[in-house]
Structures are given as C-alpha cells and as structure tokens.
Design a protein around this motif. Structure first.
Motif, PDB file in Angstrom:
ATOM      1  N   ASN A 139       0.693  -1.352  -0.046  1.00 51.18           N
ATOM      2  CA  ASN A 139       0.113   0.037   0.017  1.00 51.18           C
ATOM      3  C   ASN A 139       0.723   1.171   0.046  1.00 51.18           C
ATOM      4  OD1 ASN A 139      -1.939  -1.982   1.488  1.00 51.18           O
ATOM      5  ND2 ASN A 139      -3.209  -0.451   0.335  1.00 51.18           N
ATOM      6  N   ALA A 140       2.198   1.093   0.393  1.00 50.89           N
ATOM      7  CA  ALA A 140       3.017   2.407   0.347  1.00 50.89           C
ATOM      8  C   ALA A 140       3.097   2.628  -1.168  1.00 50.89           C
ATOM      9  CB  ALA A 140       4.323   2.087   0.824  1.00 50.89           C
ATOM     10  N   HIS A 141       2.708   1.884  -2.081  1.00 52.66           N
ATOM     11  CA  HIS A 141       3.122   2.285  -3.546  1.00 52.66           C
ATOM     12  C   HIS A 141       1.781   2.592  -4.121  1.00 52.66           C
ATOM     13  CE1 HIS A 141       7.218   1.131  -3.263  1.00 52.66           C
ATOM     14  NE2 HIS A 141       6.746   0.109  -2.694  1.00 52.66           N
ATOM     15  N   LEU A 142       0.638   1.864  -3.648  1.00 55.59           N
ATOM     16  CA  LEU A 142      -0.539   2.043  -4.211  1.00 55.59           C
ATOM     17  C   LEU A 142      -1.512   3.188  -4.171  1.00 55.59           C
ATOM     18  CD1 LEU A 142      -1.607  -1.953  -4.094  1.00 55.59           C
ATOM     19  CD2 LEU A 142      -0.389  -0.770  -5.876  1.00 55.59           C
ATOM     20  N   GLY A 143      -2.624   3.500  -4.595  1.00 61.25           N
ATOM     21  CA  GLY A 143      -3.388   4.809  -4.394  1.00 61.25           C
ATOM     22  C   GLY A 143      -4.683   3.997  -4.024  1.00 61.25           C
ATOM     23  N   MET A 144      -4.876   3.155  -3.376  1.00 61.02           N
ATOM     24  CA  MET A 144      -6.083   2.469  -2.908  1.00 61.02           C
ATOM     25  C   MET A 144      -6.903   3.202  -2.324  1.00 61.02           C
ATOM     26  SD  MET A 144      -6.397  -1.298  -1.015  1.00 61.02           S
ATOM     27  CE  MET A 144      -5.401  -2.085  -1.825  1.00 61.02           C
ATOM     28  N   PRO A 145      -8.072   3.413  -2.747  1.00 65.04           N
ATOM     29  CA  PRO A 145      -9.340   4.189  -1.794  1.00 65.04           C
ATOM     30  C   PRO A 145      -9.438   3.765  -0.702  1.00 65.04           C
ATOM     31  CG  PRO A 145     -10.197   3.811  -4.381  1.00 65.04           C
ATOM     32  CD  PRO A 145      -8.711   3.057  -3.839  1.00 65.04           C
ATOM     33  N   GLY A 146      -9.528   4.654   0.461  1.00 68.46           N
ATOM     34  CA  GLY A 146      -9.888   4.251   1.715  1.00 68.46           C
ATOM     35  C   GLY A 146      -8.422   3.868   2.528  1.00 68.46           C
ATOM     36  N   SER A 147      -7.424   3.977   1.985  1.00 66.95           N
ATOM     37  CA  SER A 147      -6.275   3.412   2.622  1.00 66.95           C
ATOM     38  C   SER A 147      -5.244   4.625   2.831  1.00 66.95           C
ATOM     39  CB  SER A 147      -5.380   2.283   1.795  1.00 66.95           C
ATOM     40  OG  SER A 147      -4.770   2.920   0.661  1.00 66.95           O
ATOM     41  N   SER A 148      -5.723   5.887   2.951  1.00 67.85           N
ATOM     42  CA  SER A 148      -4.758   6.891   2.889  1.00 67.85           C
ATOM     43  C   SER A 148      -4.023   7.071   4.172  1.00 67.85           C
ATOM     44  CB  SER A 148      -5.742   8.257   2.791  1.00 67.85           C
ATOM     45  OG  SER A 148      -6.582   8.298   3.922  1.00 67.85           O
ATOM     46  N   ILE A 149      -4.527   6.569   5.313  1.00 66.08           N
ATOM     47  CA  ILE A 149      -3.612   6.764   6.667  1.00 66.08           C
ATOM     48  C   ILE A 149      -2.831   5.482   6.646  1.00 66.08           C
ATOM     49  CG2 ILE A 149      -3.617   6.925   8.943  1.00 66.08           C
ATOM     50  CD1 ILE A 149      -4.636   9.452   7.314  1.00 66.08           C
ATOM     51  N   TYR A 150      -3.270   4.422   6.255  1.00 66.68           N
ATOM     52  CA  TYR A 150      -2.489   3.285   6.404  1.00 66.68           C
ATOM     53  C   TYR A 150      -1.377   3.442   5.539  1.00 66.68           C
ATOM     54  CZ  TYR A 150      -1.250  -1.697   5.865  1.00 66.68           C
ATOM     55  OH  TYR A 150      -0.610  -2.944   5.975  1.00 66.68           O
ATOM     56  N   ALA A 151      -1.829   3.757   4.159  1.00 66.80           N
ATOM     57  CA  ALA A 151      -0.783   3.901   3.137  1.00 66.80           C
ATOM     58  C   ALA A 151       0.304   4.746   3.648  1.00 66.80           C
ATOM     59  CB  ALA A 151      -1.343   4.078   1.759  1.00 66.80           C
ATOM     60  N   ALA A 152      -0.042   5.946   4.316  1.00 64.85           N
ATOM     61  CA  ALA A 152       0.852   6.986   4.693  1.00 64.85           C
ATOM     62  C   ALA A 152       1.914   6.494   5.748  1.00 64.85           C
ATOM     63  CB  ALA A 152       0.173   8.081   5.323  1.00 64.85           C
ATOM     64  N   THR A 153       1.457   5.607   6.575  1.00 65.70           N
ATOM     65  CA  THR A 153       2.297   4.998   7.858  1.00 65.70           C
ATOM     66  C   THR A 153       3.209   4.041   6.926  1.00 65.70           C
ATOM     67  OG1 THR A 153       0.800   3.169   8.266  1.00 65.70           O
ATOM     68  CG2 THR A 153       0.438   5.266   9.339  1.00 65.70           C
ATOM     69  N   LYS A 154       2.803   3.319   5.948  1.00 65.78           N
ATOM     70  CA  LYS A 154       3.679   2.299   5.574  1.00 65.78           C
ATOM     71  C   LYS A 154       4.923   3.080   4.573  1.00 65.78           C
ATOM     72  CE  LYS A 154       2.214  -1.163   7.737  1.00 65.78           C
ATOM     73  NZ  LYS A 154       3.113  -1.818   8.693  1.00 65.78           N
ATOM     74  N   ALA A 155       4.305   4.045   4.202  1.00 63.27           N
ATOM     75  CA  ALA A 155       5.259   4.589   3.073  1.00 63.27           C
ATOM     76  C   ALA A 155       6.626   5.420   4.159  1.00 63.27           C
ATOM     77  CB  ALA A 155       4.661   5.940   2.398  1.00 63.27           C
ATOM     78  N   ALA A 156       5.887   5.953   5.233  1.00 68.69           N
ATOM     79  CA  ALA A 156       6.965   6.516   6.059  1.00 68.69           C
ATOM     80  C   ALA A 156       7.918   5.330   6.659  1.00 68.69           C
ATOM     81  CB  ALA A 156       6.079   7.294   7.545  1.00 68.69           C
ATOM     82  N   PHE A 157       7.278   4.049   6.876  1.00 68.92           N
ATOM     83  CA  PHE A 157       8.248   3.061   7.517  1.00 68.92           C
ATOM     84  C   PHE A 157       9.274   2.661   6.485  1.00 68.92           C
ATOM     85  CE2 PHE A 157       7.928  -1.152  10.039  1.00 68.92           C
ATOM     86  CZ  PHE A 157       8.449  -0.594  11.001  1.00 68.92           C
ATOM     87  N   LEU A 158       8.713   2.459   4.994  1.00 68.39           N
ATOM     88  CA  LEU A 158       9.607   2.231   4.074  1.00 68.39           C
ATOM     89  C   LEU A 158      10.528   3.302   4.029  1.00 68.39           C
ATOM     90  CD1 LEU A 158      10.400   0.399   1.715  1.00 68.39           C
ATOM     91  CD2 LEU A 158       8.478   1.551   0.339  1.00 68.39           C
TER      92      LEU A 158
END
Length: 249
Positions: A139-158
């Motif tokens: 999800n750090a790489h995808l623009g999946m609807p509904g995942s804005s916060i989860y994806a942001a945390t995983k992008a930060a972790f990456l």
C-alpha cells in the motif's frame, strides 16, 4: 537448514499472523526468539506454539515508553540481539471524511512512532553485525481508495528502512524491508464490521491480485529469513515486494 544458528531474534507483533509464522521459521532455522504482542489469548497460544524456550512479552507497539522495556528484556534474557523484525502494526481503512485525529494518531503511533523508538532503544543491545527488517506494505506504492492513513504510515516506514540503512551501516547493522500484498491473517479478518463485510472486502481485494490468490504467511516469513540471514548479507536499504503482481501488472 540452520541459517540462523546461534542468532537471537526479536519479532514484534509475533503472536499471530505473519509475525508468528516468522517466529516459527526463525526457530526452525536455529534462532532463539523473543516475540511481543498485546492480546492475552494470542500471547498464550504463541507460547504454546513456539515452546518454552521462546520469550513472549506483552508490549504495546504504539507506547514509546514500552519500547525500552522490550530492549531491557532482550538484554536481560540474551545479552545481545542479532535480528529485529519490526512487524507489529494495524490496518485501519476508511474514507478521508471519516477519519478523526485520535484514529490518525493511533495508526501513526503503532505503525511508525513506536517502531522508530524501538530501534533507538535496541541500538545498545544490537550485535555487530545485526539485521533489522521492517514489515511495510504494498500500500505504500498504491493509491487504493480508503487506505490514505494506512498507506501513509507504511510509506513512512519504508522511507525509514532506506534512511536508517545509510545511518546505521557504519555499525554493521543492515536495515531492509518486506512489503507484502494481501495475506490472509487475522488482521485482514477485521477489515469490516461484520463477517459479510469482511467477505465482500476480501473478494474485492482478491480481484486486484494478478496471481488470483492471497499470499501465505510462510511466503513472507521466508523472505524475512533471507534478509535476516547471512544469505542476505549484501542487501542494504532494499525492499522485497511480495504482492502477487498488484503493483506491477
């Protein structure tokens, strides 16, 4: 094989799902393991599955103060630590208009802030050499609807995996990441409010996976074993994506 013989490994969120399977694989490869979790039932089951030699700790991944307690427990039991798999996390989804500040802060505390300060707390006990593996997400790489916060945390972790790899390489500490796609774990069984919603969400996610199936915890655990072992000794600041083709096809 015994690729982790005489190694000591910490797995956060190691009482269920990917974390528990990774702990099992580490033991199979000869490691001594410490796992953390918060659910009392999962803690008891993990102790049963992993055996009496495993150290199973109750620790909240989002509590900064608790991270030093984890490091102290590692030092008291084993002295030093060779491997840390920072796996604990939550996956909360929802449209942007439904998010609250408290929910936002909770996701970042558990998925980013707590693990960051755990790395800090572990520095005095990490061996030389040592390996840190962060569990991020496709999800750090995808623009999946509904995942804005989860994806942001995983992008930060990456990003943390990349920056810390450069900062800690002088201490012979390798930092890398695994980025799983959808894996059927208890985490995914809580995406909806009801079993029917869970099933519907699960079917929708599965339809986005080119391989046509969810991943298996063992497939992720095997990648973590590689990065943690001497076989992965030339991997630094890298990311292994295991997503069934979601991000590339």
């Amino acid at each position: 094989m015994a690729r982790l013989s005489n190694k000591t490994a910490l797995i956060t969120g190691g009482t269920s799902g990917i974390g528990l399977e990774t702990a099992r694989r580490f033991i199979e490869e000869g490691a001594r393991v410490i796992v953390t979790g918060t659910n009392p039932d999962n803690i008891a089951e993990a102790q049963r599955v992993l055996g009496p030699d495993a150290l199973v700790l109750k620790a909240d991944a989002g509590d900064v103060a608790a991270q030093k307690g984890v490091a102290d427990a590692v030092k008291a039991r084993f002295g030093t630590l060779d491997i840390a798999f920072l796996n604990a996390g939550i996956a909360d989804f929802g449209p942007v208009e439904q998010w609250t500040e408290a929910a936002f802060d909770r996701s970042f505390a558990i998925n980013v802030k707590g693990p960051y300060f755990l790395v800090q707390a572990l520095l005095p006990v990490l061996a030389n050499p040592a390996s840190i593996v962060l569990n991020t997400s496709i999800n750090a790489h995808l623009g999946m609807p509904g995942s804005s916060i989860y994806a942001a945390t995983k992008a930060a972790f990456l990003s943390m995996a990349r920056t810390l790899s450069g900062e800690l390489v002088g201490r012979d500490i390798r930092v890398n990441a695994v980025s799983p796609g959808p894996v059927r774990t208890p985490l995914h069984d809580r995406l909806g409010s009801t079993p029917e919603e869970n099933a519907a969400i699960g079917d929708a996610i599965k339809a986005q996976i080119p391989l046509g199936r969810y991943g298996h915890s063992k497939e992720i655990a095997d990648a973590v074993v590689f990065l943690a072992s001497d076989e992965g000794g030339f991997a630094l600041g890298t990311e292994i994506i295991l997503d069934g083709g979601m991000a590339t096809l």
